[in-house]
Design an enzyme around this catalytic site. Structure first.
Site, PDB file in Angstrom:
ATOM      1  N   SER A  16       0.889  -0.901  -0.001  1.00  0.00           N
ATOM      2  CA  SER A  16      -0.548   0.167  -0.288  1.00  0.00           C
ATOM      3  C   SER A  16       0.725   0.765  -0.069  1.00  0.00           C
ATOM      4  CB  SER A  16      -1.275   0.179   1.157  1.00  0.00           C
ATOM      5  OG  SER A  16      -1.490   1.157   1.155  1.00  0.00           O
ATOM      6  N   TYR A  55      -1.510  -0.778  10.174  1.00  0.00           N
ATOM      7  CA  TYR A  55      -1.906  -1.212   9.169  1.00  0.00           C
ATOM      8  C   TYR A  55      -0.619  -0.347   8.526  1.00  0.00           C
ATOM      9  CZ  TYR A  55      -3.398  -1.579   4.463  1.00  0.00           C
ATOM     10  OH  TYR A  55      -3.169  -1.903   2.911  1.00  0.00           O
TER      11      TYR A  55
HETATM   12  P1  NDP Z   1     -11.615  -6.426   0.522  1.00  0.00           P
HETATM   13  O1  NDP Z   1     -11.318  -6.088   1.862  1.00  0.00           O
HETATM   14  O2  NDP Z   1     -12.282  -5.982  -0.657  1.00  0.00           O
HETATM   15  O3  NDP Z   1     -10.678  -7.851  -0.081  1.00  0.00           O
HETATM   16  C1  NDP Z   1      -9.589  -8.444   0.914  1.00  0.00           C
HETATM   17  C2  NDP Z   1      -8.965  -9.686   0.049  1.00  0.00           C
HETATM   18  O4  NDP Z   1      -8.693 -10.280   1.325  1.00  0.00           O
HETATM   19  C3  NDP Z   1     -10.787 -10.651   0.414  1.00  0.00           C
HETATM   20  O5  NDP Z   1     -11.029 -11.498  -0.338  1.00  0.00           O
HETATM   21  C4  NDP Z   1     -10.905 -11.405   1.980  1.00  0.00           C
HETATM   22  O6  NDP Z   1     -11.320 -12.053   1.696  1.00  0.00           O
HETATM   23  C5  NDP Z   1      -8.925 -11.154   1.900  1.00  0.00           C
HETATM   24  N1  NDP Z   1      -8.578 -11.973   3.399  1.00  0.00           N
HETATM   25  C6  NDP Z   1      -8.520 -11.059   4.931  1.00  0.00           C
HETATM   26  N2  NDP Z   1      -8.441 -11.368   5.617  1.00  0.00           N
HETATM   27  C7  NDP Z   1      -8.234 -13.022   5.245  1.00  0.00           C
HETATM   28  C8  NDP Z   1      -7.450 -13.817   6.054  1.00  0.00           C
HETATM   29  N3  NDP Z   1      -8.027 -13.523   7.504  1.00  0.00           N
HETATM   30  N4  NDP Z   1      -8.020 -14.600   5.513  1.00  0.00           N
HETATM   31  C9  NDP Z   1      -8.010 -14.886   3.999  1.00  0.00           C
HETATM   32  N5  NDP Z   1      -8.067 -13.859   3.260  1.00  0.00           N
HETATM   33  C10 NDP Z   1      -8.178 -13.231   3.826  1.00  0.00           C
HETATM   34  O7  NDP Z   1      -9.706  -5.523   0.092  1.00  0.00           O
HETATM   35  P2  NDP Z   1      -9.084  -5.587  -1.305  1.00  0.00           P
HETATM   36  O8  NDP Z   1      -9.307  -6.073  -2.060  1.00  0.00           O
HETATM   37  O9  NDP Z   1      -8.769  -3.925  -1.555  1.00  0.00           O
HETATM   38  O10 NDP Z   1      -7.152  -5.281  -0.216  1.00  0.00           O
HETATM   39  C11 NDP Z   1      -6.896  -6.311  -1.472  1.00  0.00           C
HETATM   40  C12 NDP Z   1      -5.296  -5.550  -0.615  1.00  0.00           C
HETATM   41  O11 NDP Z   1      -5.203  -4.771  -1.608  1.00  0.00           O
HETATM   42  C13 NDP Z   1      -5.050  -5.692   0.794  1.00  0.00           C
HETATM   43  O12 NDP Z   1      -3.767  -6.360   0.839  1.00  0.00           O
HETATM   44  C14 NDP Z   1      -4.590  -4.358   0.983  1.00  0.00           C
HETATM   45  O13 NDP Z   1      -3.453  -3.947   2.173  1.00  0.00           O
HETATM   46  C15 NDP Z   1      -4.444  -3.630  -0.172  1.00  0.00           C
HETATM   47  N6  NDP Z   1      -4.741  -2.140  -0.133  1.00  0.00           N
HETATM   48  C16 NDP Z   1      -5.842  -1.853  -0.728  1.00  0.00           C
HETATM   49  C17 NDP Z   1      -6.419  -0.753  -1.285  1.00  0.00           C
HETATM   50  C18 NDP Z   1      -7.940   0.227  -1.461  1.00  0.00           C
HETATM   51  O14 NDP Z   1      -7.876   1.733  -1.496  1.00  0.00           O
HETATM   52  N7  NDP Z   1      -8.682  -1.109  -0.905  1.00  0.00           N
HETATM   53  C19 NDP Z   1      -5.022   0.692  -0.757  1.00  0.00           C
HETATM   54  C20 NDP Z   1      -3.652   0.353  -0.530  1.00  0.00           C
HETATM   55  C21 NDP Z   1      -4.212  -1.643  -0.303  1.00  0.00           C
HETATM   56  P3  NDP Z   1     -12.374 -13.071   2.877  1.00  0.00           P
HETATM   57  O15 NDP Z   1     -13.066 -12.209   3.164  1.00  0.00           O
HETATM   58  O16 NDP Z   1     -12.728 -14.111   2.021  1.00  0.00           O
HETATM   59  O17 NDP Z   1     -11.331 -13.760   3.526  1.00  0.00           O
END
Ligand code: NDP
Length: 291
Positions: free
Chosen positions: A168, A181
């Site tokens: 990020s 975070y």
């Molecule tokens: P979402 O919340 O839409 O997706 C997150 C994904 O991670 C989901 O598929 C969720 O699956 C999975 N996940 C979270 N925790 C767990 C866990 N403990 N075990 C297994 N799976 C997990 O967020 P984003 O798509 O936006 O985020 C994806 C990445 O991008 C992250 O690393 C985030 O830090 C990074 N990011 C996002 C930004 C944004 O503005 N959206 C900005 C900068 C970075 P489930 O809930 O089914 O477990």
């Protein structure tokens, strides 16, 4: 055209067709955190390219939706392996790599995308935040990357594959509201660099994409209220927080991941932290004065 030249021409065409087929068939990938957001969209982009993918997350219904979208994007049912589990669980990490290699016979790319944060009211001083939250962030955003990279490395060495971490831009500035975070993503960037230096000797490239604001459920799953979410997204489009003039979409990040996964296009990139933020980082305040 002489007969020898004609034969060489035919061989070149055959090689080119075979190479194309190989490059398509060779992509066997794991996307962890693909039940939603960036991971889901990236899985769709890769299956369109002919890749076979392992998709993961904790929510079975969300994962089913990702599978459905991948099938609509052209994947065959057998091209998709769904594994439900918590990425912070060591046993699940082992299952993820072992089952993928068992099903697809090889591993070319590991995408470490799952992640999350704990949203506190803006302005809460860092020292008033429970230290336990810091541990949670490291457990979710950093440790799985190390464990999965270790488990995947022997397989990626065979394929001269790639690891792509999703970090990020928060790693690089004072991210008010989610300091732990941000700190975990800073740690992740250092892990990317360390892994890259170590694994390139085995032919494995490690890089990171660091998104700016992307329209997903992320802020909601971090615990922001609807009002906070609305304010946040409004501020991103209504003022120059994102110079591009729009917030990022999951596919924007998916395309960067696709590029980093494709050795024919990005081989020269090793240990790079690629900012994908529509120019947001250009808006960072200047911390010194010259007059
Ligand atoms: P979402 O919340 O839409 O997706 C997150 C994904 O991670 C989901 O598929 C969720 O699956 C999975 N996940 C979270 N925790 C767990 C866990 N403990 N075990 C297994 N799976 C997990 O967020 P984003 O798509 O936006 O985020 C994806 C990445 O991008 C992250 O690393 C985030 O830090 C990074 N990011 C996002 C930004 C944004 O503005 N959206 C900005 C900068 C970075 P489930 O809930 O089914 O477990």
């Amino acid at each position: 055209i002489s007969l020898p030249n004609f034969l060489i021409f035919i061989i070149m065409i055959c090689e080119s067709v075979c190479n194309n087929q190989n490059s398509k068939l060779a992509k066997k990938l794991i996307f962890q955190g693909s039940s939603n957001g960036i991971g889901r969209e990236t899985a769709k982009i890769f299956v369109k390219e002919g890749a076979k993918v392992t998709i993961t997350g904790r929510s079975q219904s969300a994962l089913e939706e990702t599978k459905k979208l991948c099938l609509e994007a052209g994947a065959k049912p057998d091209d998709i392996l769904e594994l439900i589990g918590d990425i912070t669980c060591e046993v699940f990490n082992e299952q993820l790599i072992a089952t993928t290699v068992e099903k697809f016979g090889r591993l070319d790319v590991l995408v470490n995308n799952a992640g999350g944060g704990t949203f506190k009211a803006m302005g809460t001083p860092i020292l008033e935040m429970p230290l336990n939250d810091f541990d949670k962030m490291i457990d979710l955003n950093v440790k799985p990357v190390l464990r999965l990279s270790k488990l995947a490395a022997p397989h990626l060495e065979k394929t001269k594959g790639a690891i792509i971490n999703v970090s990020s831009i928060a790693a690089h500035f004072r991210f008010n509201g989610m300091p732990f975070y941000a700190a975990s993503k800073s740690a992740l960037d250092q892990i990317t660099v360390q892994l890259a230096g170590s694994l390139i000797k085995s032919g494995i490239r490690v890089n990171s994409v660091n998104p700016g604001p992307v329209l997903t459920n992320f802020v909601a799953t971090c615990g922001a209220t609807l009002e906070q979410q609305a304010k946040m997204y409004e501020s991103m489009t209504a003022n120059p927080a994102v110079p591009l003039g729009r917030i990022g979409m999951p596919a924007d990040i998916g395309q960067v991941i696709l590029f980093l996964a494709d050795r024919s296009k990005s081989e020269i990139l090793v240990g790079q932290i690629i900012t994908a933020d529509g120019g947001s980082m250009l808006q960072r305040p200047v911390f010194f004065k010259v007059d």
